[in-house]
Design an enzyme around this catalytic site. Structure first.
Site, short mmCIF file in Angstrom:
data_model
loop_
_atom_site.label_atom_id
_atom_site.label_comp_id
_atom_site.label_asym_id
_atom_site.label_seq_id
_atom_site.Cartn_x
_atom_site.Cartn_y
_atom_site.Cartn_z
N TYR A 1 76.12 -21.38 123.87
CA TYR A 1 75.69 -22.29 125.10
C TYR A 1 76.90 -23.29 125.16
O TYR A 1 77.94 -23.03 124.93
CB TYR A 1 74.26 -22.56 124.97
CG TYR A 1 73.60 -23.11 126.29
CD1 TYR A 1 73.61 -21.96 127.29
CD2 TYR A 1 73.34 -24.38 126.52
CE1 TYR A 1 73.23 -22.51 128.42
CE2 TYR A 1 73.13 -24.69 128.01
CZ TYR A 1 73.05 -23.76 128.76
OH TYR A 1 72.67 -24.29 130.03
N ARG B 1 76.45 -25.79 140.24
CA ARG B 1 76.84 -26.98 139.70
C ARG B 1 76.93 -26.56 138.25
O ARG B 1 76.00 -26.98 137.61
CB ARG B 1 75.91 -28.24 139.96
CG ARG B 1 76.64 -29.46 139.61
CD ARG B 1 75.59 -30.39 139.23
NE ARG B 1 74.68 -29.69 138.22
CZ ARG B 1 73.87 -30.44 137.31
NH1 ARG B 1 73.84 -31.61 137.41
NH2 ARG B 1 73.27 -29.60 136.34
N LYS C 1 71.05 -19.29 128.50
CA LYS C 1 69.92 -20.33 128.10
C LYS C 1 68.54 -19.30 127.68
O LYS C 1 67.86 -19.72 126.76
CB LYS C 1 69.74 -20.68 129.44
CG LYS C 1 68.71 -22.00 129.47
CD LYS C 1 69.57 -22.99 129.94
CE LYS C 1 68.99 -24.25 129.45
NZ LYS C 1 69.52 -25.48 130.08
N GLU D 1 67.93 -23.70 137.06
CA GLU D 1 69.09 -24.14 136.52
C GLU D 1 70.49 -24.31 137.21
O GLU D 1 70.93 -23.39 137.85
CB GLU D 1 69.25 -23.29 135.20
CG GLU D 1 70.39 -23.53 134.19
CD GLU D 1 69.87 -24.82 133.33
OE1 GLU D 1 68.55 -24.89 133.20
OE2 GLU D 1 70.54 -25.33 132.69
N ASP D 2 71.16 -25.51 136.95
CA ASP D 2 72.32 -25.63 137.48
C ASP D 2 72.61 -25.39 138.97
O ASP D 2 73.57 -24.91 139.50
CB ASP D 2 73.52 -25.02 136.61
CG ASP D 2 73.85 -25.55 135.16
OD1 ASP D 2 73.12 -26.77 135.05
OD2 ASP D 2 74.66 -25.10 134.58
N ASP E 1 65.19 -27.58 134.50
CA ASP E 1 65.54 -27.97 133.19
C ASP E 1 66.68 -29.26 133.19
O ASP E 1 66.63 -30.14 132.48
CB ASP E 1 66.30 -27.02 132.23
CG ASP E 1 66.40 -27.46 130.94
OD1 ASP E 1 65.32 -27.82 130.29
OD2 ASP E 1 67.56 -27.64 130.53
N ASP E 2 67.68 -29.06 134.27
CA ASP E 2 68.35 -30.28 134.33
C ASP E 2 67.70 -31.51 134.66
O ASP E 2 68.18 -32.50 134.26
CB ASP E 2 69.50 -30.07 135.45
CG ASP E 2 70.12 -28.59 135.66
OD1 ASP E 2 70.54 -28.38 134.20
OD2 ASP E 2 70.18 -27.79 136.21
N ASN F 1 78.24 -35.00 128.96
CA ASN F 1 78.74 -33.86 128.29
C ASN F 1 80.03 -33.66 129.19
O ASN F 1 80.20 -33.60 130.32
CB ASN F 1 77.95 -32.65 128.21
CG ASN F 1 76.59 -32.78 127.37
OD1 ASN F 1 76.73 -33.55 126.46
ND2 ASN F 1 75.69 -32.68 127.96
P1 NAD Z 1 74.77 -35.36 138.77
O1 NAD Z 1 76.05 -34.83 139.31
O2 NAD Z 1 73.54 -34.85 139.34
O3 NAD Z 1 74.79 -36.89 138.71
C1 NAD Z 1 76.00 -37.89 138.22
C2 NAD Z 1 75.64 -39.09 138.62
O4 NAD Z 1 76.39 -39.87 138.18
C3 NAD Z 1 75.53 -39.20 140.35
O5 NAD Z 1 74.32 -40.00 140.74
C4 NAD Z 1 76.80 -40.02 140.51
O6 NAD Z 1 76.67 -40.97 141.76
C5 NAD Z 1 76.92 -40.95 139.43
N1 NAD Z 1 78.22 -41.21 139.04
C6 NAD Z 1 79.36 -40.56 139.29
N2 NAD Z 1 80.50 -41.54 138.86
C7 NAD Z 1 79.91 -42.70 138.41
C8 NAD Z 1 80.59 -43.84 137.99
N3 NAD Z 1 81.60 -43.87 137.77
N4 NAD Z 1 79.78 -44.79 137.71
C9 NAD Z 1 78.24 -44.73 137.69
N5 NAD Z 1 77.83 -43.38 138.34
C10 NAD Z 1 78.62 -42.71 138.49
O7 NAD Z 1 74.78 -34.91 137.28
P2 NAD Z 1 73.65 -35.00 136.18
O8 NAD Z 1 73.16 -33.17 136.10
O9 NAD Z 1 72.92 -35.75 136.35
O10 NAD Z 1 74.45 -35.09 134.86
C11 NAD Z 1 75.09 -36.23 134.54
C12 NAD Z 1 75.56 -36.08 133.27
O11 NAD Z 1 74.61 -35.81 132.00
C13 NAD Z 1 76.57 -35.03 132.75
O12 NAD Z 1 77.66 -35.35 132.10
C14 NAD Z 1 75.65 -34.05 131.94
O13 NAD Z 1 76.52 -33.34 131.01
C15 NAD Z 1 74.86 -35.00 131.36
N6 NAD Z 1 73.62 -34.22 130.80
C16 NAD Z 1 73.31 -34.53 129.58
C17 NAD Z 1 72.04 -33.99 129.30
C18 NAD Z 1 71.55 -34.32 127.64
O14 NAD Z 1 72.24 -34.58 126.97
N7 NAD Z 1 70.35 -33.57 127.12
C19 NAD Z 1 71.40 -32.97 129.96
C20 NAD Z 1 71.52 -33.29 131.27
C21 NAD Z 1 72.67 -33.62 131.83
#
Ligand code: NAD
Length: 547
Positions: free
Chosen positions: A99, A152, A170, A241-242, A264-265, A404
């Site tokens: 994964y 995505r 997954k 997912e994604d 899941d996201d 991540n």
């Molecule tokens: P997403 O694309 O839906 O959201 C990203 C957000 O960040 C958007 O709202 C964007 O406006 C904002 N953003 C971008 N640049 C920015 C900046 N400079 N300052 C502040 N905000 C900013 O993505 P997502 O699914 O919400 O995922 C975001 C992050 O969280 C990814 O890196 C992902 O790997 C991580 N994530 C971690 C876990 C976990 O740890 N279990 C799970 C899901 C996602």
């Protein structure tokens, strides 16, 4: 032997070429004689333990992680039982390969490293006959489907049909972590085209080389797909997912009350993060209802976490408006506040009255959060000044840097621990080595969604739940937090060790099933002991005797 419940046992090379039934070098002499295998396998009969040794020797000789991934997928293609035995025995080593993050590389290279098709590709070409196409899947009793449209993929953007690696990976975790039987799983990619120019130009790209389907045509296509799933696999949980932001929230709203589904996201991430907050409450002796949370990022993860935190606070007796006022956001344009006119629908409910602010440090000083959660996908955003300010505001500042992969983390575990003088309650999205401060070692936690979604799937399978509800996600978060021992807490760890994932998943599944029974959502008879029933349904990666 209970393979007969699935289908008749093939013989000879057909048996060797069936990954669900193949034992490779482990067919006994008796089986070889009875099943037409004499001379078709090497003379020496190996134990499964010996086979594991051979696999690990090969695996560890692979020059890089992508080669390791290819080798493991090859094993899954040849001998599924051995694949799961190896993955389950080495879960911490294998999880980053099968994964995230390595699956991301594999998706980027999908058309180049392709060996054999897994799962199903549904395309607009199948319009009007999607149910018929799904009916071609060889296993009739599908219970968990993971579907992506590839828009995505992890943090890698639009990978079109290459996203197939994600549902495959997954679902491997559904089996390895929780014990959902592989024969009940089905990975699906909705190949609706891609807007990724590099892929459109790549002669080895395996998806439909067209721009993405959008608008009404996309919605009608997804709708036909969802209806077909309900018809052909009426007992299946459908995990989205994604999907891109613009579709993920909409599709969740549209379908969550129509069938057994979740995203899941949005929801899995929310649940594992809420579990981290509950564990932090065990450490600080505070109540969730008293927290003020600042999200750095306002996408699927951030809004999903906030929505679930609000549901959990409401369940604790807090008024919904009050609960929402506890969650603040900063997106790429600054503080999400009510004067802004550029906010997407999913952010608007959290736009509280406040003067505009850009800078994260200024926002931290103004909002005075107890918890700071990084989900922006951008590295190095939690600076020394920010961690220092959080540490002045709170005895035990909660700092989750969830972006991540590791290179995108808002700060490292070591930075959070050092800059807070060992006081931060820290979790990250990708694993970090233990941090040290003043001679003490801190084993910080990884908010890995795998603590949640596989168990949720198993709970749905065991209870036959007709829906996946918010209550399930906040209750499993509570369950996960309760599973930490006092020693784990002392070390600074806010999630249980991954090595305990099977047991953790059994408890998560039991919680889900319990709620399904309590809320009249279950379709399977209620067992006397739910946890024991869950354990008895967990797939075991050991060979059965065929004679
Ligand atoms: P997403 O694309 O839906 O959201 C990203 C957000 O960040 C958007 O709202 C964007 O406006 C904002 N953003 C971008 N640049 C920015 C900046 N400079 N300052 C502040 N905000 C900013 O993505 P997502 O699914 O919400 O995922 C975001 C992050 O969280 C990814 O890196 C992902 O790997 C991580 N994530 C971690 C876990 C976990 O740890 N279990 C799970 C899901 C996602």
């Amino acid at each position: 032997m209970n393979v007969s419940s699935a289908r008749a046992l093939p013989r000879g090379v057909d048996l060797i070429h069936d990954p669900a039934l193949n034992k490779g070098t482990a067919f006994t002499k008796e089986e070889q004689r009875a099943l037409g295998l004499r001379g078709l396998v090497p003379p020496r009969v190996c134990t499964q333990d010996e086979q594991v040794l051979r696999v690990m020797e090969n695996y560890r000789h692979k020059p890089d992680d992508l080669e390791k991934y290819i080798y493991m997928i090859g094993l899954q293609d040849r001998n599924e039982t051995l694949f799961y035995r190896v993955v389950m025995d080495h879960i911490e080593e294998m999880m980053p390969i099968i994964y995230t993050p390595v699956v991301g590389q594999a998706c980027q290279q999908y058309g180049h490293i392709f060996r054999r098709a897994h799962g199903m590709f549904i395309t607009p070409e199948h319009k009007g006959e999607i149910a018929e196409v799904l009916g071609d899947w060889p296993q009739p009793d599908v219970r968990v489907i993971v579907v992506t449209d590839g828009e995505r993929i992890l943090g890698l953007g639009d990978l079109g049909a290459n996203g197939m690696g994600i549902p495959i990976g997954k679902l491997s975790l559904y089996t390895a972590c929780a014990g959902v039987h592989p024969r009940h799983t089905l990975p699906i990619t909705l190949d609706v085209g891609t807007d990724n120019e590099n892929l459109l130009q790549d002669p080895l790209y395996l998806g439909t080389p067209q721009p993405r389907l959008r608008g009404e045509a996309y919605d009608a296509f997804v709708d036909e797909f969802v209806t077909a799933v309900q018809k052909i696999f009426p007992k299946a949980l459908l995990q989205f997912e994604d999907f891109g932001n613009r579709n993920a929230f909409r599709l969740l709203q549209r379908y969550r009350d129509r069938l057994c589904m979740f995203n899941d996201d949005i929801q899995g991430t929310a649940s594992v993060t809420l579990a981290g907050l509950y564990t932090a409450m065990r450490i600080t002796n505070h109540k969730l209802a008293d927290q003020r949370i600042l999200f750095h990022g306002a996408g699927e993860a951030a809004i999903g976490i906030a929505d679930l935190v609000v549901s959990a606070m409401v369940a604790e007796g807090v008024n919904k408006d009050e609960a929402m006022s506890r969650c603040w956001f900063r997106d790429s344009k600054g503080l999400v506040e009510s004067n802004r006119t550029d906010l997407q629908a999913h952010k608007r409910p959290y736009a509280h009255a406040h003067a505009p602010l850009q800078d994260l440090l200024a926002i931290v000083k103004a909002v005075r959060p107890t918890a700071l959660i990084g989900v922006s996908g951008h590295a190095n955003q939690f600076t020394r000044e920010i961690v220092d300010t959080m540490s002045k505001l709170n005895d035990r500042p909660i700092i989750f840097a969830l972006s991540n992969p590791t290179a995108n983390s808002e700060c490292t575990a070591q930075q959070a621990i050092t800059w807070s003088q060992g006081r931060a309650i820290f979790a990250s999205g990708s694993p970090f080595p233990p941090a040290t401060y003043a001679g003490k070692e801190y084993v910080t936690g990884q908010g890995n969604n795998s603590y949640i979604f596989p168990g949720v799937g198993l709970g749905v399978v065991v209870s036959g739940a007709r829906r996946v509800t918010d209550e399930m996600f906040f209750e499993v978060a509570r369950t996960l937090a309760q599973l930490l021992s006092e020693e784990d807490l002392v070390k600074g760890c806010i999630y249980p060790p991954l090595a305990k994932i099977r047991d953790v998943s059994a408890h998560i599944a039991a919680t889900v099933a319990e709620i399904a029974y309590k809320r009249d959502l279950a379709t399977e008879p209620r067992p006397k002991d739910i946890l024991q029933q869950v354990r008895s349904r967990q797939y075991q990666p050991y060979y059965q005797s065929y004679v």
